[in-house]
Motif scaffolding. Sequence first.
Motif, PDB file in Angstrom:
ATOM      1  N   GLY A 193      30.696   0.742  31.124  1.00  0.00           N
ATOM      2  CA  GLY A 193      31.691   1.373  31.736  1.00  0.00           C
ATOM      3  C   GLY A 193      32.071   1.839  33.030  1.00  0.00           C
ATOM      4  N   ALA A 194      31.084   2.253  33.765  1.00  0.00           N
ATOM      5  CA  ALA A 194      31.328   2.902  35.130  1.00  0.00           C
ATOM      6  C   ALA A 194      30.581   1.900  36.076  1.00  0.00           C
ATOM      7  CB  ALA A 194      31.138   4.134  35.360  1.00  0.00           C
ATOM      8  N   LEU A 195      29.429   1.531  35.768  1.00  0.00           N
ATOM      9  CA  LEU A 195      28.501   1.032  36.657  1.00  0.00           C
ATOM     10  C   LEU A 195      27.503  -0.060  36.374  1.00  0.00           C
ATOM     11  CD1 LEU A 195      27.321   1.016  39.688  1.00  0.00           C
ATOM     12  CD2 LEU A 195      25.907   2.809  38.949  1.00  0.00           C
ATOM     13  N   LEU A 196      27.508  -1.248  37.001  1.00  0.00           N
ATOM     14  CA  LEU A 196      26.795  -2.177  36.603  1.00  0.00           C
ATOM     15  C   LEU A 196      25.862  -2.581  37.753  1.00  0.00           C
ATOM     16  CD1 LEU A 196      25.461  -4.852  35.064  1.00  0.00           C
ATOM     17  CD2 LEU A 196      27.396  -6.049  35.949  1.00  0.00           C
ATOM     18  N   ILE A 197      24.475  -2.574  37.472  1.00  0.00           N
ATOM     19  CA  ILE A 197      23.266  -2.675  38.699  1.00  0.00           C
ATOM     20  C   ILE A 197      22.709  -3.749  38.169  1.00  0.00           C
ATOM     21  CG2 ILE A 197      21.358  -1.642  39.717  1.00  0.00           C
ATOM     22  CD1 ILE A 197      22.293   0.998  39.014  1.00  0.00           C
ATOM     23  N   VAL A 198      22.435  -4.839  39.019  1.00  0.00           N
ATOM     24  CA  VAL A 198      21.726  -6.032  38.907  1.00  0.00           C
ATOM     25  C   VAL A 198      20.656  -6.186  39.795  1.00  0.00           C
ATOM     26  CG1 VAL A 198      22.232  -8.385  38.604  1.00  0.00           C
ATOM     27  CG2 VAL A 198      23.998  -7.175  38.055  1.00  0.00           C
ATOM     28  N   CYS A 199      19.782  -6.317  39.485  1.00  0.00           N
ATOM     29  CA  CYS A 199      18.301  -6.523  40.180  1.00  0.00           C
ATOM     30  C   CYS A 199      17.734  -7.912  40.042  1.00  0.00           C
ATOM     31  CB  CYS A 199      17.062  -5.644  39.865  1.00  0.00           C
ATOM     32  SG  CYS A 199      17.821  -3.852  39.713  1.00  0.00           S
ATOM     33  N   GLY A 200      17.840  -8.774  41.236  1.00  0.00           N
ATOM     34  CA  GLY A 200      17.478 -10.162  40.917  1.00  0.00           C
ATOM     35  C   GLY A 200      17.747 -10.834  42.302  1.00  0.00           C
ATOM     36  N   ASP A 201      17.590 -12.072  42.228  1.00  0.00           N
ATOM     37  CA  ASP A 201      18.107 -13.226  43.365  1.00  0.00           C
ATOM     38  C   ASP A 201      19.484 -13.096  43.661  1.00  0.00           C
ATOM     39  OD1 ASP A 201      17.798 -15.146  45.054  1.00  0.00           O
ATOM     40  OD2 ASP A 201      18.016 -16.875  43.533  1.00  0.00           O
ATOM     41  N   PRO A 202      19.893 -12.775  44.524  1.00  0.00           N
ATOM     42  CA  PRO A 202      21.336 -12.697  44.891  1.00  0.00           C
ATOM     43  C   PRO A 202      22.148 -14.015  44.744  1.00  0.00           C
ATOM     44  CG  PRO A 202      20.371 -11.486  46.709  1.00  0.00           C
ATOM     45  CD  PRO A 202      19.254 -12.240  45.917  1.00  0.00           C
ATOM     46  N   GLN A 203      21.554 -14.982  45.168  1.00  0.00           N
ATOM     47  CA  GLN A 203      22.243 -16.093  45.120  1.00  0.00           C
ATOM     48  C   GLN A 203      22.335 -16.779  43.551  1.00  0.00           C
ATOM     49  OE1 GLN A 203      20.196 -19.465  47.125  1.00  0.00           O
ATOM     50  NE2 GLN A 203      21.786 -21.143  46.476  1.00  0.00           N
ATOM     51  N   ARG A 204      21.357 -16.537  42.805  1.00  0.00           N
ATOM     52  CA  ARG A 204      21.811 -16.706  41.391  1.00  0.00           C
ATOM     53  C   ARG A 204      22.617 -15.839  40.668  1.00  0.00           C
ATOM     54  NH1 ARG A 204      16.514 -16.631  36.865  1.00  0.00           N
ATOM     55  NH2 ARG A 204      17.593 -17.516  35.222  1.00  0.00           N
ATOM     56  N   ILE A 205      22.587 -14.325  41.100  1.00  0.00           N
ATOM     57  CA  ILE A 205      23.456 -13.484  40.561  1.00  0.00           C
ATOM     58  C   ILE A 205      24.933 -14.031  41.038  1.00  0.00           C
ATOM     59  CG2 ILE A 205      24.040 -11.217  40.337  1.00  0.00           C
ATOM     60  CD1 ILE A 205      21.187 -10.441  40.780  1.00  0.00           C
ATOM     61  N   ASN A 206      24.890 -14.478  42.347  1.00  0.00           N
ATOM     62  CA  ASN A 206      26.517 -14.617  42.693  1.00  0.00           C
ATOM     63  C   ASN A 206      26.970 -15.801  41.906  1.00  0.00           C
ATOM     64  OD1 ASN A 206      27.002 -12.435  44.399  1.00  0.00           O
ATOM     65  ND2 ASN A 206      25.495 -13.604  46.082  1.00  0.00           N
ATOM     66  N   SER A 207      26.182 -16.708  41.460  1.00  0.00           N
ATOM     67  CA  SER A 207      26.630 -18.109  40.773  1.00  0.00           C
ATOM     68  C   SER A 207      27.007 -17.780  39.649  1.00  0.00           C
ATOM     69  CB  SER A 207      25.580 -19.024  40.852  1.00  0.00           C
ATOM     70  OG  SER A 207      24.251 -18.573  40.130  1.00  0.00           O
ATOM     71  N   VAL A 208      26.533 -16.394  38.890  1.00  0.00           N
ATOM     72  CA  VAL A 208      27.177 -16.301  37.559  1.00  0.00           C
ATOM     73  C   VAL A 208      28.346 -15.154  37.548  1.00  0.00           C
ATOM     74  CG1 VAL A 208      26.437 -15.173  35.371  1.00  0.00           C
ATOM     75  CG2 VAL A 208      24.895 -16.649  36.584  1.00  0.00           C
ATOM     76  N   LEU A 209      28.273 -14.470  38.389  1.00  0.00           N
ATOM     77  CA  LEU A 209      29.334 -13.233  38.520  1.00  0.00           C
ATOM     78  C   LEU A 209      30.299 -13.747  39.326  1.00  0.00           C
ATOM     79  CD1 LEU A 209      27.263  -9.887  38.180  1.00  0.00           C
ATOM     80  CD2 LEU A 209      28.521 -11.319  36.276  1.00  0.00           C
ATOM     81  N   GLY A 210      30.142 -14.539  40.303  1.00  0.00           N
ATOM     82  CA  GLY A 210      31.155 -14.859  41.551  1.00  0.00           C
ATOM     83  C   GLY A 210      30.695 -14.460  42.726  1.00  0.00           C
ATOM     84  N   ALA A 211      31.368 -15.212  43.575  1.00  0.00           N
ATOM     85  CA  ALA A 211      30.719 -14.844  45.233  1.00  0.00           C
ATOM     86  C   ALA A 211      31.044 -13.671  45.699  1.00  0.00           C
ATOM     87  CB  ALA A 211      31.358 -16.175  46.102  1.00  0.00           C
ATOM     88  N   GLY A 212      32.018 -12.707  45.019  1.00  0.00           N
ATOM     89  CA  GLY A 212      32.659 -11.372  45.423  1.00  0.00           C
ATOM     90  C   GLY A 212      31.524 -10.321  45.399  1.00  0.00           C
ATOM     91  N   VAL A 213      30.497 -10.526  44.449  1.00  0.00           N
ATOM     92  CA  VAL A 213      29.357  -9.506  44.080  1.00  0.00           C
ATOM     93  C   VAL A 213      28.498  -9.105  45.180  1.00  0.00           C
ATOM     94  CG1 VAL A 213      27.700  -9.007  42.617  1.00  0.00           C
ATOM     95  CG2 VAL A 213      29.664 -10.429  41.508  1.00  0.00           C
TER      96      VAL A 213
END
Length: 213
Positions: A193-213
């Motif tokens: 609803g307000a906040l999403l916190i993702v803990c992990g490898d930035p490269q892998r996360i950006n590849s899924v959520l987008g480069a703007g994360v």
Amino acid sequence: MPLIPEEPQIHESAQGPRATPASGRTAPTPRPVPGPRPAAPSRPGRPGPQRPTPPVQRTPRDVAVAKPAPSGPAAPAASTPAAATPQIQLVPASPDGALDAAEEAVDLLLESGRAPGDVLVITTGEQHPWAAHELSFGEASYWAQHDAGDDVFYADASVAERAAARPVIVVAVNGGPDTAAADALPLALSRAGALLIVCGDPQRINSVLGAGV
């Protein structure tokens, strides 16, 4: 010889019209002009006459609303604003340290005043120890705690779709198949609803959520 008419004699008693009308009828007595009648008393158990309700004073805004709409083509309806996108925070961590980073994020959230029931933690690899322990008592007991919504809830990515939306979602990308992160991250983004916190490898996360994360 011609007759000379006699002059009429005027008697003192015949000075003006006579008080008694002709034919011996008595003149009617004038009736008084009726005044305002007093209000009739109300009967027991019956309300008295209702007083008229004073007209309601209308404000200029009410008058504007009451005006009929002008004839012609209807104005296009205002578009519904899109749902607000939650804020995304990325916490760099290795697959082995992602779960610990998620735990630290939860501790900071609770210390900042977030209610425990506002937080959902999703893991893509190994289950959180709390989830593994609660599932040992059966899924019914496990999901009953989710439905209660009064504490932090931990769910594996494979069952995260069953979890309800919460104000804050923390995703620990702690391993697992690539499809686990690919499914869990978009789901968490749509449920937070307000906040999403993702803990992990930035490269892998950006590849899924987008480069703007």
